[in-house]
Design an enzyme around this catalytic site. Structure first.
Site, short mmCIF file in Angstrom:
data_model
loop_
_atom_site.label_atom_id
_atom_site.label_comp_id
_atom_site.label_asym_id
_atom_site.label_seq_id
_atom_site.Cartn_x
_atom_site.Cartn_y
_atom_site.Cartn_z
N ASN A 95 -15.10 33.15 3.64
CA ASN A 95 -14.43 32.98 2.36
C ASN A 95 -12.93 33.29 2.39
O ASN A 95 -12.17 32.79 1.58
CB ASN A 95 -15.11 33.90 1.34
N TYR A 163 -2.01 24.17 2.87
CA TYR A 163 -3.26 24.67 2.29
C TYR A 163 -4.29 23.55 2.16
O TYR A 163 -5.44 23.69 2.57
CB TYR A 163 -2.96 25.29 0.92
N LYS A 167 -8.11 22.99 3.80
CA LYS A 167 -9.31 22.87 2.97
C LYS A 167 -10.10 21.61 3.31
O LYS A 167 -11.33 21.63 3.34
CB LYS A 167 -8.93 22.90 1.49
N THR A 198 -8.68 34.94 -9.57
CA THR A 198 -8.60 35.84 -8.42
C THR A 198 -7.14 36.21 -8.22
O THR A 198 -6.26 35.78 -8.96
CB THR A 198 -9.13 35.18 -7.14
#
Length: 266
Positions: A95, A163, A167, A198
């Site tokens: 994760n 990023y 992914k 988060t």
């Protein structure tokens, strides 16, 4: 999804990025259902707080490990220590990740690009690589990888080229691994969260002329049809617990979006 205490009794889970957000919520959820949890993160106050929280649920069910998931030696060492302490591995939740630097492609520094790939993509590979031999010894197992809607359904995260690339790579990695590991009864699935409350934005740095590449996008009634705001880490933890359990025994190689239909607007 069915919830029964003891669903993971006698099982051990590795959770990376366990010190906060989705990792923390998932570690708590698995511990409440009987699992021992190896908390992989940089060992700081946050991770130690999670260890303490889990120990209040059940004594000696959790241990924090000081792990930089982009470092092969530290990942391998932590996996071996977790096996020694808990006796094996049954569940892996890969994760941990960072947003990294947001920048136009022609202004992004190679070292910033490489850092995002090292943490997000190499970190996933290393976590799975060193855990798989121990899952094979168990005769079955479940691996869940956190990807994102970015790079898989959504491409409007301007400046998030590194990023989003990681992914997308995690999705391909998960599907390849699912087929490779199926004969060993090890399932591999990948989840793609949308906006979740988060603290990952704390690791985000914006550089260069982002305003020059940003195309304004407006939605008349907000960006998340199913909810009034971002999802909660516990929403994702529920999904991870399902995929870690025998209730999902016939699910592998799947890519599951958990975003309240956010990505369908893009």
């Amino acid at each position: 999804m069915k919830q029964e205490y003891g669903r993971f009794q006698g099982k051990t889970a590795i959770v990376t990025g366990a010190g906060s957000g989705i990792g923390r919520a998932t570690a708590v959820r698995l511990a409440k259902e009987g699992a021992n949890v190896a908390l992989f993160d940089l060992k700081d106050d946050r991770t130690l707080e999670v260890e303490k929280e889990l120990s209040s649920i059940r004594q000696e069910c959790a241990r924090a490990f000081d792990v930089d998931i982009s470092n092969p030696e530290r990942v391998e060492k932590a996996v071996l220590e977790a096996v020694e302490i808990f006796g094996g591995i049954d569940i892996v939740f890969a994760n941990a990740g960072i947003n990294g630097v947001l920048s136009p492609v022609d202004e992004m520094k190679p070292e910033d690009w490489e850092q995002t790939l090292r943490v997000n993509l190499n970190g996933t590979f290393l976590t799975v690589k060193y855990a798989v031999p121990h899952l094979k010894k168990r005769g079955k197992g479940s691996i869940i990888i956190t990807s994102s809607v970015n790079g898989t359904r959504v491409f409007t995260g301007f400046g998030m080229i590194a990023y989003s690339t990681t992914k997308a790579g995690q999705v391909a990695f998960a599907k390849m691994a699912a087929l490779e590991l199926a004969r060993f009864k090890i399932r591999v699935n990948v989840i793609c969260p949308g906006a979740i409350s988060t603290n990952i934005d704390q690791s985000t740095k914006k550089q260069g002329g982002l305003e020059e590449i940003t195309i304004p996008i407006e939605f008349p009634e907000g960006g998340q049809p199913l909810a009034e705001g971002p999802g909660q880490p516990e929403d994702v933890a529920d999904l991870v617990a399902f995929l870690a359990s025998d209730e999902s025994r016939h699910i592998t190689g799947s890519q599951i979006f958990i975003d309240g239909a956010e990505s369908l607007l893009h």
